[in-house]
Design a protein around this motif. Structure first.
Motif, PDB file in Angstrom:
ATOM      1  N   ALA A  48      45.387  48.987  29.218  1.00 27.07           N
ATOM      2  CA  ALA A  48      45.252  50.276  28.521  1.00 27.07           C
ATOM      3  C   ALA A  48      46.596  50.992  28.458  1.00 27.07           C
ATOM      4  O   ALA A  48      46.940  51.593  27.424  1.00 27.07           O
ATOM      5  CB  ALA A  48      44.211  51.142  29.214  1.00 27.07           C
ATOM      6  N   LYS A  49      47.379  50.912  29.533  1.00 26.80           N
ATOM      7  CA  LYS A  49      48.706  51.544  29.530  1.00 26.80           C
ATOM      8  C   LYS A  49      49.644  50.848  28.545  1.00 26.80           C
ATOM      9  O   LYS A  49      50.424  51.508  27.864  1.00 26.80           O
ATOM     10  CB  LYS A  49      49.302  51.533  30.933  1.00 26.80           C
ATOM     11  N   VAL A  50      49.568  49.531  28.484  1.00 30.82           N
ATOM     12  CA  VAL A  50      50.393  48.799  27.517  1.00 30.82           C
ATOM     13  C   VAL A  50      50.047  49.252  26.100  1.00 30.82           C
ATOM     14  O   VAL A  50      50.933  49.535  25.288  1.00 30.82           O
ATOM     15  CB  VAL A  50      50.217  47.270  27.677  1.00 30.82           C
ATOM     16  N   ARG A  51      48.759  49.341  25.817  1.00 30.99           N
ATOM     17  CA  ARG A  51      48.340  49.771  24.472  1.00 30.99           C
ATOM     18  C   ARG A  51      48.766  51.211  24.186  1.00 30.99           C
ATOM     19  O   ARG A  51      49.175  51.541  23.068  1.00 30.99           O
ATOM     20  CB  ARG A  51      46.835  49.605  24.336  1.00 30.99           C
ATOM     21  N   GLU A  52      48.671  52.079  25.185  1.00 33.88           N
ATOM     22  CA  GLU A  52      49.092  53.474  25.008  1.00 33.88           C
ATOM     23  C   GLU A  52      50.585  53.548  24.719  1.00 33.88           C
ATOM     24  O   GLU A  52      51.024  54.310  23.852  1.00 33.88           O
ATOM     25  CB  GLU A  52      48.749  54.276  26.263  1.00 33.88           C
ATOM     26  N   ALA A  53      51.373  52.750  25.435  1.00 34.58           N
ATOM     27  CA  ALA A  53      52.819  52.741  25.202  1.00 34.58           C
ATOM     28  C   ALA A  53      53.150  52.199  23.810  1.00 34.58           C
ATOM     29  O   ALA A  53      54.021  52.741  23.121  1.00 34.58           O
ATOM     30  CB  ALA A  53      53.519  51.912  26.279  1.00 34.58           C
ATOM     31  N   ILE A  54      52.451  51.158  23.391  1.00 36.80           N
ATOM     32  CA  ILE A  54      52.676  50.619  22.048  1.00 36.80           C
ATOM     33  C   ILE A  54      52.331  51.672  20.997  1.00 36.80           C
ATOM     34  O   ILE A  54      53.038  51.827  20.004  1.00 36.80           O
ATOM     35  CB  ILE A  54      51.881  49.318  21.845  1.00 36.80           C
ATOM     36  N   SER A  55      51.276  52.414  21.230  1.00 37.76           N
ATOM     37  CA  SER A  55      50.899  53.491  20.315  1.00 37.76           C
ATOM     38  C   SER A  55      52.006  54.541  20.235  1.00 37.76           C
ATOM     39  O   SER A  55      52.331  55.035  19.150  1.00 37.76           O
ATOM     40  CB  SER A  55      49.584  54.118  20.770  1.00 37.76           C
ATOM     41  N   ALA A  56      52.601  54.865  21.383  1.00 40.62           N
ATOM     42  CA  ALA A  56      53.695  55.838  21.391  1.00 40.62           C
ATOM     43  C   ALA A  56      54.899  55.324  20.611  1.00 40.62           C
ATOM     44  O   ALA A  56      55.615  56.099  19.985  1.00 40.62           O
ATOM     45  CB  ALA A  56      54.097  56.172  22.830  1.00 40.62           C
ATOM     46  N   LEU A  57      55.103  54.015  20.625  1.00 37.37           N
ATOM     47  CA  LEU A  57      56.225  53.436  19.879  1.00 37.37           C
ATOM     48  C   LEU A  57      56.057  53.582  18.375  1.00 37.37           C
ATOM     49  O   LEU A  57      57.038  53.661  17.643  1.00 37.37           O
ATOM     50  CB  LEU A  57      56.363  51.941  20.199  1.00 37.37           C
ATOM     51  N   THR A  58      54.817  53.582  17.928  1.00 40.25           N
ATOM     52  CA  THR A  58      54.569  53.521  16.485  1.00 40.25           C
ATOM     53  C   THR A  58      54.090  54.840  15.883  1.00 40.25           C
ATOM     54  O   THR A  58      53.808  54.879  14.690  1.00 40.25           O
ATOM     55  CB  THR A  58      53.528  52.431  16.177  1.00 40.25           C
ATOM     56  N   ASP A  59      54.029  55.914  16.664  1.00 43.70           N
ATOM     57  CA  ASP A  59      53.483  57.164  16.123  1.00 43.70           C
ATOM     58  C   ASP A  59      54.497  58.001  15.348  1.00 43.70           C
ATOM     59  O   ASP A  59      54.152  59.005  14.742  1.00 43.70           O
ATOM     60  CB  ASP A  59      52.815  57.993  17.221  1.00 43.70           C
ATOM     61  N   GLY A  60      55.769  57.593  15.356  1.00 43.13           N
ATOM     62  CA  GLY A  60      56.787  58.288  14.582  1.00 43.13           C
ATOM     63  C   GLY A  60      57.284  59.584  15.200  1.00 43.13           C
ATOM     64  O   GLY A  60      58.123  60.267  14.616  1.00 43.13           O
ATOM     65  N   LYS A  61      56.816  59.921  16.384  1.00 40.23           N
ATOM     66  CA  LYS A  61      57.263  61.147  17.058  1.00 40.23           C
ATOM     67  C   LYS A  61      58.517  60.857  17.872  1.00 40.23           C
ATOM     68  O   LYS A  61      58.759  59.726  18.258  1.00 40.23           O
ATOM     69  CB  LYS A  61      56.148  61.677  17.961  1.00 40.23           C
TER      70      LYS A  61
END
Length: 86
Positions: A48-61
């Motif tokens: 879940a943490k890996v997926r959360e970090a990947i999401s942070a990489l791709t959110d454009g913020k």
């Protein structure tokens, strides 16, 4: 102090390294998906943490590195022991 790189210079310098790391992460996730018991591991908090970090990489913020680091860090505890204090 050196001035910051231009966006194009940063892309030119780090593209191949970044591409390699993304492919490595994708390969690791594929290994997990193909492993025995993969359906049961989907609730593992590490994944879940890996997926959360990947999401942070791709959110454009902005501040992606800091936000990814925080995903994997423990929250600060004021009563943590200090290694250099008796």
């Amino acid at each position: 102090m050196n001035p910051p790189l231009t966006a194009e210079a940063a892309l030119n310098r780090y593209y191949l390294e970044t591409r390699c790391k993304i492919i490595e992460i994708a390969a690791n996730l594929d290994r997990i998906d193909r492993g025995t018991g993969a359906t049961g591991i989907t609730i593992d908090p590490r994944l879940a943490k890996v997926r959360e970090a990947i999401s942070a990489l791709t959110d454009g913020k902005p501040d992606r590195a800091e936000r990814c680091q925080r995903v994997f860090s423990l929250p600060y505890e004021s009563n943590w022991p200090h290694p250099n204090r008796p």
